[in-house]
Motif scaffolding. Structure first.
Motif, PDB file in Angstrom:
ATOM      1  N   UNK A  26       0.860  -1.185   0.000  1.00 52.70           N
ATOM      2  CA  UNK A  26       0.000   0.000   0.000  1.00 52.70           C
ATOM      3  C   UNK A  26       0.893   1.231   0.000  1.00 52.70           C
ATOM      4  N   UNK A  27       0.617   2.126  -0.921  1.00 57.21           N
ATOM      5  CA  UNK A  27       1.415   3.341  -1.059  1.00 57.21           C
ATOM      6  C   UNK A  27       0.505   4.556  -0.920  1.00 57.21           C
ATOM      7  N   UNK A  28       0.931   5.524  -0.127  1.00 56.63           N
ATOM      8  CA  UNK A  28       0.226   6.795   0.046  1.00 56.63           C
ATOM      9  C   UNK A  28       1.038   7.887  -0.638  1.00 56.63           C
ATOM     10  N   UNK A  29       0.388   8.645  -1.528  1.00 53.77           N
ATOM     11  CA  UNK A  29       1.059   9.702  -2.286  1.00 53.77           C
ATOM     12  C   UNK A  29       0.328  11.014  -2.022  1.00 53.77           C
ATOM     13  N   UNK A  30       1.050  12.059  -1.663  1.00 52.47           N
ATOM     14  CA  UNK A  30       0.407  13.358  -1.480  1.00 52.47           C
ATOM     15  C   UNK A  30       0.456  14.148  -2.785  1.00 52.47           C
ATOM     16  N   UNK A  31      -0.623  14.872  -3.043  1.00 53.52           N
ATOM     17  CA  UNK A  31      -0.672  15.727  -4.225  1.00 53.52           C
ATOM     18  C   UNK A  31      -0.608  14.953  -5.526  1.00 53.52           C
ATOM     19  N   UNK A  32      -1.524  13.981  -5.700  1.00 50.92           N
ATOM     20  CA  UNK A  32      -1.418  13.082  -6.851  1.00 50.92           C
ATOM     21  C   UNK A  32      -2.542  13.240  -7.867  1.00 50.92           C
TER      22      UNK A  32
END
Length: 268
Positions: A26-32
């Protein structure tokens, strides 16, 4: 500040990649919703990860990114979030953990790059850029780290900039913030590396995105292009490849490092 709201919740994944460098993660990306963040989110999904991501104002683009992640067979969680706000970040991290049960990768991408001559930068402008481009990465990392430490593993990638390595007129606040995010990655790695959490950074040059084109389409861009041994600027997908490498086990020996996908514009 506004409460984060969902525009898309996790749905059962279609048949998608069961293998890949990020399979089962699981990957969390900000501003995507757009730009480099969007390319990172899609690359993570293509590499096998379920993806949570934030956006600030671009509702339609965020929904499109979410749909594209699901088309790759992965689950997607989207939250509106002002990354300058600790409480909003905490709610996004909690929602991601609740939805997916873990967080294996964090990509701190959200940022702004206003242009102001140094002697004209107001204290308010300075504070806004530093909080958006540097403090936000501290806040998000601090929110995600307890989950990664409980898991015994995790990878954090901070999106920096070549300008944070060399400085640049007209963007002193931005360059200072980006230099800070590289040091932040080093500090996190030194403190938590032995507990399974790595932090690194990527420092690209000009990227062919909405933000990058403000540089590319002018005299400054032509001068910058002339300095590049490769003879061209980066596409966001190319920089995303470097981010995926740092999220994956292939970069197990990389801690506190800064990769430079900059077309040869800086050779340390």
């Amino acid at each position: 500040m506004a409460t984060p709201t969902a525009i898309s919740d996790p749905r059962p994944a279609r048949t998608g990649p069961s293998s890949g460098p990020l399979a089962g993660r699981v990957v969390l990306v900000t501003g995507a919703a757009k730009g480099l963040g969007r390319s990172v989110a899609l690359a993570a999904a293509a590499a096998g990860a379920d993806v949570a991501f934030t956006f600030h104002t671009s509702d339609e683009r965020a929904e499109k990114t979410s749909t594209e992640i699901q088309a790759l067979g992965r689950r997607s969680l989207v939250r509106r979030c002002d990354v300058r706000d600790r409480e909003q970040i905490a709610r996004v991290v909690a929602a991601t953990h609740e939805a997916f049960g873990r967080i294996d990768g964090l990509v701190n991408n959200a940022g702004i790059m206003p242009e102001n001559a140094f002697l004209e930068i107001t204290e308010e402008q300075w504070d806004t850029v530093i909080r958006t481009d540097l403090t936000s990465m501290f806040l998000t990392s601090q929110a995600v780290l307890p989950i990664m430490l409980e898991q015994g593993s995790g990878s954090i990638v901070n999106v920096a900039s070549r300008l944070g390595q060399v400085g640049w007129p007209g963007v002193a606040h931005y360059a200072a913030a980006k230099a800070g995010v590289m040091a932040l990655a080093k500090s996190i790695s030194r403190e938590f590396g032995q507990r399974g959490v790595r932090a690194n950074a990527v420092a690209p040059g000009v990227i062919n995105t909405d933000m990058g084109r403000t540089v590319m389409d002018g005299e400054v861009g032509r001068k910058r292009m002339a300095e590049l041994p490769l003879g061209r600027f980066a596409e966001p997908e190319e920089v995303a490849d470097a981010v995926i490498f740092l999220l994956s086990d292939a970069s197990a020996l990389f801690l506190g490092q800064t990769l430079g996908p900059n077309s040869g514009g800086l050779m340390p």
